[in-house]
Design an enzyme around this catalytic site. Structure first.
Site, PDB file in Angstrom:
ATOM      1  CE1 TYR A 204      -3.283   2.942   0.389  1.00 46.62           C
ATOM      2  CE2 TYR A 204      -1.912   3.576   2.266  1.00 46.62           C
ATOM      3  CZ  TYR A 204      -2.902   3.873   1.348  1.00 46.62           C
ATOM      4  OH  TYR A 204      -3.498   5.106   1.357  1.00 46.62           O
TER       5      TYR A 204
ATOM      6  CG  HIS B  41      -3.355  14.217  -1.301  1.00 45.59           C
ATOM      7  ND1 HIS B  41      -3.410  13.575  -2.518  1.00 45.59           N
ATOM      8  CD2 HIS B  41      -3.832  13.328  -0.393  1.00 45.59           C
ATOM      9  CE1 HIS B  41      -3.882  12.352  -2.343  1.00 45.59           C
ATOM     10  NE2 HIS B  41      -4.159  12.188  -1.074  1.00 45.59           N
TER      11      HIS B  41
ATOM     12  CG  ASN C 194      -0.432   8.761   5.479  1.00 46.33           C
ATOM     13  OD1 ASN C 194      -0.485   7.557   5.389  1.00 46.33           O
ATOM     14  ND2 ASN C 194      -1.395   9.535   5.031  1.00 46.33           N
TER      15      ASN C 194
ATOM     16  CE1 TYR D 159     -19.829  29.168  46.367  1.00 46.32           C
ATOM     17  CE2 TYR D 159     -20.728  28.143  44.391  1.00 46.32           C
ATOM     18  CZ  TYR D 159     -20.725  28.299  45.766  1.00 46.32           C
ATOM     19  OH  TYR D 159     -21.602  27.590  46.522  1.00 46.32           O
TER      20      TYR D 159
ATOM     21  NE  ARG E  29     -16.626  30.952  49.214  1.00 45.44           N
ATOM     22  CZ  ARG E  29     -17.826  30.403  49.419  1.00 45.44           C
ATOM     23  NH1 ARG E  29     -17.934  29.181  49.912  1.00 45.44           N
ATOM     24  NH2 ARG E  29     -18.926  31.078  49.117  1.00 45.44           N
TER      25      ARG E  29
ATOM     26  CG  PHE F  77      -2.993   7.776   9.253  1.00 41.44           C
ATOM     27  CD1 PHE F  77      -4.351   7.762   9.530  1.00 41.44           C
ATOM     28  CD2 PHE F  77      -2.477   6.750   8.477  1.00 41.44           C
ATOM     29  CE1 PHE F  77      -5.175   6.767   9.044  1.00 41.44           C
ATOM     30  CE2 PHE F  77      -3.298   5.750   7.983  1.00 41.44           C
ATOM     31  CZ  PHE F  77      -4.659   5.762   8.274  1.00 41.44           C
TER      32      PHE F  77
ATOM     33  CD  GLU G 154      -8.748   8.179   3.684  1.00 37.31           C
ATOM     34  OE1 GLU G 154      -9.131   9.357   3.789  1.00 37.31           O
ATOM     35  OE2 GLU G 154      -7.785   7.821   2.985  1.00 37.31           O
TER      36      GLU G 154
END
Length: 501
Positions: A56, A86, A198, A280, A283, A329, A413
């Site tokens: 792959y 990409h 990746n 608060y 405190r 990844f 994916e």
């Protein structure tokens, strides 16, 4: 060599990254890193010669195209195509400080010898870092799984002579800068494009940057909270060590101790009090600030693991003679940590605004809206509005990104982390909290003047003296926008040494 950080397998900490960045260290590969990179690449080259089996991302397509076999003569073109196709980022540019951290973290991850890149590729990334040649990267485009694909594609484009970079102070085409530097584009070999794209370096760099800021914000929240407590004529008893030792959350105990140190020898805190309790927001400073510190500490541990990891795919194990396609990844550990950190920081802003509100409310002998002649003067009425609007935006930004997912790459994916969205919105929260704290400081420094002639602690008086050099006491109405901006700049300019954090 001085001011050189050697990339190696030694543990890289958030503090060390801060030192490398702030002290402008140069990077260099250790002998160990060089050997690891070269051995892995040599193994991969030999593997490709001896084995025609589809592996792959090395001799196949990517994502849902993983079953498409690519011939040997096209493997280099495959990697070039991957980087270019990409590079689909959009939106605002990633700040250059964060791009520089991205480069550092990518170099670190590739140096372990499980990614199969050429030594020349890693060295060119180091050249970019050392010469402040910073790729133009965009904030939008990563799903936080399959790595930060689009942002890392933009980070990698300059390696092949594509895209744009910042160099010599301005944005320009990569080709022009490469020619000026005498650098040839890198000829990517098999697997290299995938190794570059990746990875979790976009999420990680944002997280590291936010964590460095968060350390300072936590300290300043305590200091400014102490000033507000003094201005509100608050009590010291809620910070007594005995209370916190019977509920010993680390951050809570540390915050109470810091508050006692900040208020030591204060005339204001020591004076007799008419009231028995404080609200608060005063405190419970140890409990609230402390819980945020503990959450940020969790995030720091998650990122420390991540920045010392291999996060591309597939991973190459030369000694074991195996190449494994997995999912390192996937940004889920970072998405959860970023969301948690964002929530923790938003809460520091939330309680800060409540203290601001108390200070302007005309309580405990303070004038309404902290100004003489209220009515004619509106005083500090509207800075609280501004703080409140930012706090509400933070509540919206603190909605977890990590609970979301969306299918991509034709269903291959099918679960993603959304860690990149968690990263960019956490940075926005960081910037917002700086402004909320600056507004609290503006109010608290004004209010404490109505306690004179009594003095606070030596530290607080010194802090206020420095602040007053930038922002003067408000006698009558003026444009407070400028005071807010000066207050933000004052906090950002403060340099804290390690023992203060």
């Amino acid at each position: 060599m001085e001011n050189v950080h050697y990339i190696s397998s030694d543990l890289l900490s958030i503090d060390r990254i801060n030192e490398i960045i702030s002290c402008d260290y140069q990077l260099a590969l250790s002998e160990e890193a060089i050997v690891n990179i070269e051995k892995c690449r040599a193994y991969l080259d030999q593997k490709m010669k001896d084995n025609a089996t589809p592996i792959y991302g090395i001799n196949t397509g990517f994502g849902s195209l993983c079953n498409v076999k690519i011939s040997g003569e096209n493997l280099s073109q495959l990697q070039n195509n991957l980087v270019k196709s990409h590079a689909c980022g959009t939106g605002a540019e990633v700040p250059q400080e964060i791009v520089k951290i991205m480069l550092l973290l990518k170099i670190q991850s590739l140096s372990y010898g499980h990614s199969g890149v050429q030594l020349v590729t890693v060295q060119r990334l180091i050249d970019f870092y050392n010469n402040n040649v910073l790729p133009v990267v965009y904030e939008l485009g990563s799903l936080g799984a399959s790595g930060d694909l689009a942002p890392l594609a933009h980070l990698s484009l300059p390696l092949i002579g594509e895209g744009e970079v910042y160099a010599d102070g301005f944005r320009q085409p990569t080709k022009k800068v490469l020619e000026k530097m005498g650098w040839n584009p890198i000829h990517l070999e098999s697997k290299e494009g995938l190794a570059l794209l990746n990875g979790t370096q976009f999420m990680s760099a944002f997280g590291v940057f936010c964590l460095i800021k968060a350390n300072k914000i936590c300290y300043l929240a305590d200091v400014i909270g102490a000033i507000s407590l003094e201005a509100f004529d608050g009590r010291i008893e809620p910070f007594n060590e005995l209370i916190h030792l019977v509920r010993p959350h680390k951050g809570q105990v540390q915050t109470a101790e810091r508050m006692r140190e900040l208020l030591e020898d204060s005339e204001i805190i020591a004076q007799s009090k008419k009231h028995v309790q404080d609200p608060y927001s005063f405190r419970c400073i140890p409990q609230v600030h402390g819980a945020s510190k503990d959450a940020i500490d969790y995030a720091k541990k998650a990122f420390r693991t991540e920045i010392n990891s291999v996060t591309d795919n597939p991973n190459i194990f030369a000694a074991e003679d195996v190449i494994i396609s997995g999912g390192n990844f996937h940004g889920q550990p970072l998405a959860l940590a970023l969301d948690f950190m964002g929530i923790a920081l938003a809460e520091l802003g939330n309680i800060s605004e409540r203290r601001t509100y108390q200070l302007i409310s005309g309580l405990r002998d303070l004038p309404a809206f902290l100004v003489n002649d209220p009515g004619l003067n509106s005083g500090f009425m509207i800075p609280q509005y501004t703080a409140a609007s930012i706090v509400s935006q933070n509540k919206q930004l603190a909605t977890p990104a990590s609970i979301d997912s969306i299918v991509s790459s034709n269903g291959q994916e099918d679960h993603v982390s959304m860690g990149a969205n968690a990263a960019t919105k956490t940075l926005r929260i960081v910037e917002n909290v700086e402004r909320i704290l600056a507004i609290e400081l503006l109010n608290a420094s004004q209010a404490i003047e109505f306690r004179r002639p009594l003095k606070s602690s030596e530290f607080i008086e010194s802090f206020l003296k420095s602040y007053r050099e930038e922002v003067s006491f408000v006698e009558e109405d003026r444009i407070l926008h400028y005071d807010i901006e000066k207050s933000v700049a004052f906090l950002q300019s403060l340099q804290l040494d390690e023992n203060m954090l």
